[in-house]
Design an enzyme around this catalytic site. Structure first.
Site, PDB file in Angstrom:
ATOM      1  N   HIS A  61       0.843  -1.191   0.000  1.00  0.00           N
ATOM      2  CA  HIS A  61       0.000   0.000   0.000  1.00  0.00           C
ATOM      3  C   HIS A  61       0.886   1.252   0.000  1.00  0.00           C
ATOM      4  O   HIS A  61       1.288   1.725   1.063  1.00  0.00           O
ATOM      5  CB  HIS A  61      -0.901   0.008   1.229  1.00  0.00           C
ATOM      6  CG  HIS A  61      -1.812  -1.175   1.321  1.00  0.00           C
ATOM      7  ND1 HIS A  61      -1.370  -2.431   1.705  1.00  0.00           N
ATOM      8  CD2 HIS A  61      -3.151  -1.288   1.080  1.00  0.00           C
ATOM      9  CE1 HIS A  61      -2.397  -3.262   1.692  1.00  0.00           C
ATOM     10  NE2 HIS A  61      -3.478  -2.600   1.320  1.00  0.00           N
TER      11      HIS A  61
ATOM     12  N   GLY B 204     -10.523   4.445   7.530  1.00  0.00           N
ATOM     13  CA  GLY B 204     -11.074   3.145   7.913  1.00  0.00           C
ATOM     14  C   GLY B 204     -11.050   2.930   9.409  1.00  0.00           C
ATOM     15  O   GLY B 204     -12.001   2.389   9.992  1.00  0.00           O
TER      16      GLY B 204
ATOM     17  N   ASN C 101      -7.350  11.812   3.841  1.00  0.00           N
ATOM     18  CA  ASN C 101      -7.079  11.869   2.398  1.00  0.00           C
ATOM     19  C   ASN C 101      -8.322  11.636   1.544  1.00  0.00           C
ATOM     20  O   ASN C 101      -8.232  11.644   0.312  1.00  0.00           O
ATOM     21  CB  ASN C 101      -5.966  10.883   2.013  1.00  0.00           C
ATOM     22  CG  ASN C 101      -6.330   9.437   2.332  1.00  0.00           C
ATOM     23  OD1 ASN C 101      -7.493   9.057   2.298  1.00  0.00           O
ATOM     24  ND2 ASN C 101      -5.323   8.628   2.632  1.00  0.00           N
TER      25      ASN C 101
ATOM     26  N   ILE D 160     -10.002   9.123   0.701  1.00  0.00           N
ATOM     27  CA  ILE D 160      -9.999   7.990  -0.226  1.00  0.00           C
ATOM     28  C   ILE D 160     -10.091   6.674   0.548  1.00  0.00           C
ATOM     29  O   ILE D 160      -9.422   6.481   1.560  1.00  0.00           O
ATOM     30  CB  ILE D 160      -8.720   7.984  -1.086  1.00  0.00           C
ATOM     31  CG1 ILE D 160      -8.704   9.189  -2.045  1.00  0.00           C
ATOM     32  CG2 ILE D 160      -8.580   6.679  -1.876  1.00  0.00           C
ATOM     33  CD1 ILE D 160      -9.771   9.140  -3.123  1.00  0.00           C
TER      34      ILE D 160
ATOM     35  N   HIS E 168      -3.930   3.302  -3.508  1.00  0.00           N
ATOM     36  CA  HIS E 168      -4.115   2.809  -2.134  1.00  0.00           C
ATOM     37  C   HIS E 168      -3.426   1.465  -1.898  1.00  0.00           C
ATOM     38  O   HIS E 168      -2.596   1.343  -0.996  1.00  0.00           O
ATOM     39  CB  HIS E 168      -5.599   2.656  -1.797  1.00  0.00           C
ATOM     40  CG  HIS E 168      -5.840   1.928  -0.505  1.00  0.00           C
ATOM     41  ND1 HIS E 168      -5.766   2.555   0.721  1.00  0.00           N
ATOM     42  CD2 HIS E 168      -6.097   0.622  -0.235  1.00  0.00           C
ATOM     43  CE1 HIS E 168      -5.979   1.662   1.681  1.00  0.00           C
ATOM     44  NE2 HIS E 168      -6.184   0.488   1.119  1.00  0.00           N
TER      45      HIS E 168
ATOM     46  N   ARG F  58     -17.818 -17.708  39.460  1.00  0.00           N
ATOM     47  CA  ARG F  58     -17.547 -16.269  39.373  1.00  0.00           C
ATOM     48  C   ARG F  58     -17.239 -15.713  40.766  1.00  0.00           C
ATOM     49  O   ARG F  58     -16.389 -14.840  40.918  1.00  0.00           O
ATOM     50  CB  ARG F  58     -18.710 -15.517  38.733  1.00  0.00           C
ATOM     51  CG  ARG F  58     -20.025 -15.626  39.488  1.00  0.00           C
ATOM     52  CD  ARG F  58     -21.104 -14.740  38.902  1.00  0.00           C
ATOM     53  NE  ARG F  58     -22.373 -14.956  39.580  1.00  0.00           N
ATOM     54  CZ  ARG F  58     -23.329 -14.046  39.692  1.00  0.00           C
ATOM     55  NH1 ARG F  58     -23.154 -12.840  39.176  1.00  0.00           N
ATOM     56  NH2 ARG F  58     -24.458 -14.323  40.310  1.00  0.00           N
TER      57      ARG F  58
ATOM     58  N   SER G 263     -21.717  -8.342  38.629  1.00  0.00           N
ATOM     59  CA  SER G 263     -22.023  -9.664  38.079  1.00  0.00           C
ATOM     60  C   SER G 263     -20.771 -10.480  37.806  1.00  0.00           C
ATOM     61  O   SER G 263     -20.759 -11.701  37.975  1.00  0.00           O
ATOM     62  CB  SER G 263     -22.827  -9.517  36.779  1.00  0.00           C
ATOM     63  OG  SER G 263     -24.086  -8.949  37.015  1.00  0.00           O
TER      64      SER G 263
ATOM     65  N   GLU H 276     -17.207  -3.540  25.412  1.00  0.00           N
ATOM     66  CA  GLU H 276     -16.440  -4.776  25.542  1.00  0.00           C
ATOM     67  C   GLU H 276     -15.223  -4.815  24.621  1.00  0.00           C
ATOM     68  O   GLU H 276     -14.134  -5.221  25.033  1.00  0.00           O
ATOM     69  CB  GLU H 276     -17.342  -5.996  25.262  1.00  0.00           C
ATOM     70  CG  GLU H 276     -18.439  -6.218  26.270  1.00  0.00           C
ATOM     71  CD  GLU H 276     -19.716  -5.447  25.936  1.00  0.00           C
ATOM     72  OE1 GLU H 276     -20.712  -5.595  26.664  1.00  0.00           O
ATOM     73  OE2 GLU H 276     -19.709  -4.685  24.922  1.00  0.00           O
TER      74      GLU H 276
ATOM     75  N   HIS I 262     -21.196 -16.188  33.523  1.00  0.00           N
ATOM     76  CA  HIS I 262     -22.483 -16.569  32.948  1.00  0.00           C
ATOM     77  C   HIS I 262     -22.239 -17.405  31.689  1.00  0.00           C
ATOM     78  O   HIS I 262     -22.627 -17.037  30.586  1.00  0.00           O
ATOM     79  CB  HIS I 262     -23.335 -15.322  32.651  1.00  0.00           C
ATOM     80  CG  HIS I 262     -23.682 -14.520  33.871  1.00  0.00           C
ATOM     81  ND1 HIS I 262     -22.724 -13.933  34.674  1.00  0.00           N
ATOM     82  CD2 HIS I 262     -24.884 -14.212  34.433  1.00  0.00           C
ATOM     83  CE1 HIS I 262     -23.312 -13.291  35.675  1.00  0.00           C
ATOM     84  NE2 HIS I 262     -24.627 -13.458  35.561  1.00  0.00           N
TER      85      HIS I 262
ATOM     86  N   ASP J 147     -32.210 -15.119  31.534  1.00  0.00           N
ATOM     87  CA  ASP J 147     -31.825 -14.147  30.507  1.00  0.00           C
ATOM     88  C   ASP J 147     -31.900 -14.726  29.099  1.00  0.00           C
ATOM     89  O   ASP J 147     -31.893 -13.982  28.111  1.00  0.00           O
ATOM     90  CB  ASP J 147     -30.421 -13.605  30.772  1.00  0.00           C
ATOM     91  CG  ASP J 147     -30.421 -12.457  31.766  1.00  0.00           C
ATOM     92  OD1 ASP J 147     -31.511 -11.947  32.083  1.00  0.00           O
ATOM     93  OD2 ASP J 147     -29.341 -12.073  32.237  1.00  0.00           O
TER      94      ASP J 147
ATOM     95  N   HIS K 291     -28.134 -14.523  25.751  1.00  0.00           N
ATOM     96  CA  HIS K 291     -27.028 -14.400  26.695  1.00  0.00           C
ATOM     97  C   HIS K 291     -26.364 -15.742  27.028  1.00  0.00           C
ATOM     98  O   HIS K 291     -25.402 -15.771  27.791  1.00  0.00           O
ATOM     99  CB  HIS K 291     -27.519 -13.745  27.993  1.00  0.00           C
ATOM    100  CG  HIS K 291     -27.719 -12.265  27.875  1.00  0.00           C
ATOM    101  ND1 HIS K 291     -28.515 -11.701  26.897  1.00  0.00           N
ATOM    102  CD2 HIS K 291     -27.222 -11.228  28.595  1.00  0.00           C
ATOM    103  CE1 HIS K 291     -28.509 -10.386  27.031  1.00  0.00           C
ATOM    104  NE2 HIS K 291     -27.728 -10.063  28.042  1.00  0.00           N
TER     105      HIS K 291
END
Length: 665
Positions: A32, A160, A189, A191, A263, A356, A383, A410, A460, A468, A472
């Site tokens: 590139h 991007g 640019n 592009i 590019h 947990r 949780s 996340e 979980h 849930d 989930h």
């Protein structure tokens, strides 16, 4: 601006980047050229006047960090590294761009090239990882002061990168944290690969960043004086800084610049010749005139005095040992002794806890032993059970804490943790529901590729979360994560295995770990003291038979106690069933063939897991030798779901008898 052979002007310095990039890409017939040519001016000002580095000591702790988020522009970074004098970046490496065995890969790779702070290429990841580095700098500064920790994080990004959703998560977080030593340079640019950016975006990026609490500027990306002034202003701001550099992609190429044709493809011999003529560059391919190269090497040496001064300050601080040991290098004897004492207490108490919660209890020990662990959660602290006593909260007004509220971000959390780990000085862990590992996967993949000690607390972890429902319940997530190379997935069955899982995660200095943890309570199955870390074996015999095995039950996590109950029920009918806990496939596969064969045994095998079967057949020999999920879950109390989906002691016994009947038939 005039030039002499002793003092090359800015244009000559920048053109050295352009021609190294276009020549290497032409030789590789791949790459590139557009971004390296367009960003050459901004990069020249940065590397010759502002970036605090010492190529002779690429791992100097107080260096500035430079992240090329637009990783496809890798020849920009490789050219810069050659010019400023990184020892590993020879002209031969430049000539072998994108060739097997060369360090000059298609995208910059951490660990392969001195001075490459993170692997980039998946767009947006570099921005979010840089946020983690900038956060680490402020946290280290809060601990050691300006004398030992005062550096900037610079990141170059393209259109991007800013389109990726991850970028919004990261810039919002950075603005809220007021990370004033983070400076993002946007290659504006206009592009993309498909054509002009207005085909797909019309966002006012200056307004966007300003709304997120950033200091913003827009300058001509080819005006060295304007660029320099913008950098100075950015460094003076107490906010993270965004500089829109209005550039021409492929700057200098007379026929292709400003178009998407430059590019992602070589310019071609004819266009390169025309560019040489247009820019007055007579040197052959891969040759930099001596006066220009000397000026670049002199610029590369600017940081030597700073680095030597810093080393003296570190020596005089009286905290050198503490500073250098800050990453909690692994698991030492004191760590093992304390974890074993904790395990012994669990053996006696035999608590029935969700893993947990067992994880949080283990973390109370780990966080005491290693003061540089840094926890966090994506808005699920209560949780995930990731906060322990006395950690302190990291905030814009106080970076001395050890716990980060990442918000509902996340993906950014995972990428920021990569940045924390890459910066050095901290061992990050972060929590969310296991199903949302899908949101984090891009960053998790990079932590595996780079070999980072990043710990994902994924709670979980099955239909056991109950009401849930299927949105989930991560029936496919274990298989997804197990497919990642260099990634430990540990699903402990009780409080003892959970403690051992944390010891394994802390010991894995070159491998990330995902902890798969339950919402529902699980009985303690290991009630006799054993100072050996059995989770570290990956799999082990939890319940052996008194005589020759008829069948071996393999299970993980919340299904191990069901396997034990099934084995006891089968024994009452004269069927000898051993139980093997397999908390970590990856660690089990690392054991010797003799060990694995001894654990698995010669009898038929049946796997039990509240997830899809994918992968288990490598241990059972048949995808039919499985009790678990074959589709999505449902919304109901957990006990009803296990009954409905046939993950019960009764179902295990029935399947075991069916396997044995087929063997005898």
């Amino acid at each position: 601006m005039s030039t002499t052979h002793d003092n090359p002007n800015h244009a000559e310095m920048a053109n050295a980047i352009r021609f190294l990039a276009m020549d290497a890409i032409q030789a590789a017939n791949s790459g590139h050229p557009g971004a390296p040519m367009g960003l050459a001016d901004a990069a020249t000002v940065l590397f010759t006047k502002h970036l605090k580095i010492d190529p002779g000591a690429p791992d100097w702790a107080d260096r500035d960090r430079f992240v090329l988020s637009a990783g496809h522009a890798s020849m920009l970074q490789y050219a810069l590294h050659y010019l400023v004098g990184y020892e590993d970046m020879t002209i031969e490496q430049i000539k072998n761009f994108r060739q097997f065995g060369a360090i000059t890969a298609g995208h910059p790779e951490y660990g392969h090239v001195q001075g490459v702070e993170t692997t980039t290429g998946p767009l947006g990841q570099g921005i979010a990882t840089a946020v983690g580095m900038a956060l680490a700098e402020r946290m280290q500064n809060a601990r050691y002061g300006d004398d030992l920790a005062a550096h900037y994080t610079w990141v170059m990004a393209g259109d991007g990168c800013l389109m990726e959703g991850l970028s919004h998560e990261a810039i919002d977080f950075a603005g809220n944290m007021k990370l004033g030593r983070l400076i993002l340079l946007w290659d504006d640019n206009a592009i993309t690969i498909d054509g002009a950016t207005d085909l797909s975006t019309s966002t006012d990026q200056l307004a966007r960043f300003k709304a997120s609490g950033w200091h913003v500027q827009a300058v001509d990306g080819h005006d060295a004086q304007a660029i320099d002034a913008a950098y100075i202003a950015a460094k003076a701001s107490d906010k993270p800084s965004f500089i829109a550099l209005k550039t021409v992609i492929g700057k200098g190429a007379p026929n292709k610049s400003g178009t998407n044709k430059v590019h992602g493809a070589p310019l071609g011999a004819e266009e390169i010749a025309a560019t040489r003529e247009a820019l007055g560059w007579s040197a052959p391919a891969f040759e930099i005139p001596e006066h220009i190269l000397s000026a670049w090497r002199e610029a590369g040496g600017r940081g030597l005095a700073d680095r030597l001064d810093w080393e003296e300050r570190l020596k005089q601080s009286g905290r050198a040992e503490e500073f250098e040991a800050g990453e909690c290098a692994g698991v030492d004897e004191a760590f093992r002794t304390r974890i074993n004492a904790f395990k012994a207490d669990l053996n006696k108490a035999a608590p029935k806890l969700a893993t947990r919660k067992s994880s949080q209890n283990a973390l109370e020990v780990v966080n005491t032993l290693c003061p540089n662990t840094v926890g966090g959660s994506a808005d699920l602290t209560g949780s995930n059970n990731t906060l322990t006593d006395g950690m302190g909260i990291v905030s814009a007004g106080d970076f001395s804490g050890r716990y980060i509220y990442y918000g509902v971000r996340e993906h950014a959390m995972a990428a920021i943790m990569n940045g924390l780990a890459l910066h050095g000085g901290f061992v990050p862990y972060g929590g969310t529901f296991m199903v949302f590992a899908g949101y984090m996967l891009g960053a998790m993949r990079l932590s595996s590729l780079m070999g980072l000690r990043v710990i994902y607390v994924l709670t979980h972890d099955s239909i056991g979360l109950g009401e849930d429902g299927p949105t989930h319940q991560p029936v496919e997530t274990l298989a997804t994560l197990r497919a990642l190379p260099n990634h430990y997935v540990i699903r402990p069955c009780d409080a003892v295995e959970t403690a051992e899982a944390w010891e394994c995660a802390m010991a894995a200095t070159n491998t990330p770990t995902s902890l798969s943890l339950t919402r529902q309570g699980l009985p303690t199955l290991r009630t006799e003291r054993n100072d050996e870390n059995l989770v570290g074996k990956g799999g082990y015999v939890l319940r052996e038979t008194k005589s020759v095995r008829d069948i071996t039950l393999l299970a993980t996590g919340s299904e191990v106690h069901l396997a034990v109950e099934a084995a006891e029920a089968l024994a009452a009918d004269g069927i000898n069933a051993a139980v093997v806990s397999v908390p970590c496939w990856e660690m089990f596969d690392e054991q010797t063939p003799e060990y694995r064969d001894g654990v698995l045994g010669a009898a038929p095998r049946l796997a039990i897991e509240a997830a899809i079967e994918q992968g288990w057949s490598k241990y059972t020999g048949s995808s039919d030798h499985f009790v678990g999920m074959n589709g999505f879950g449902a919304s109901a109390p957990a006990p009803e779901l296990f009954e409905h989906f046939g993950i019960t002691t009764k179902a295990i016994c029935a399947k075991a008898r069916q396997i044995l009947a087929m063997k005898e038939a």
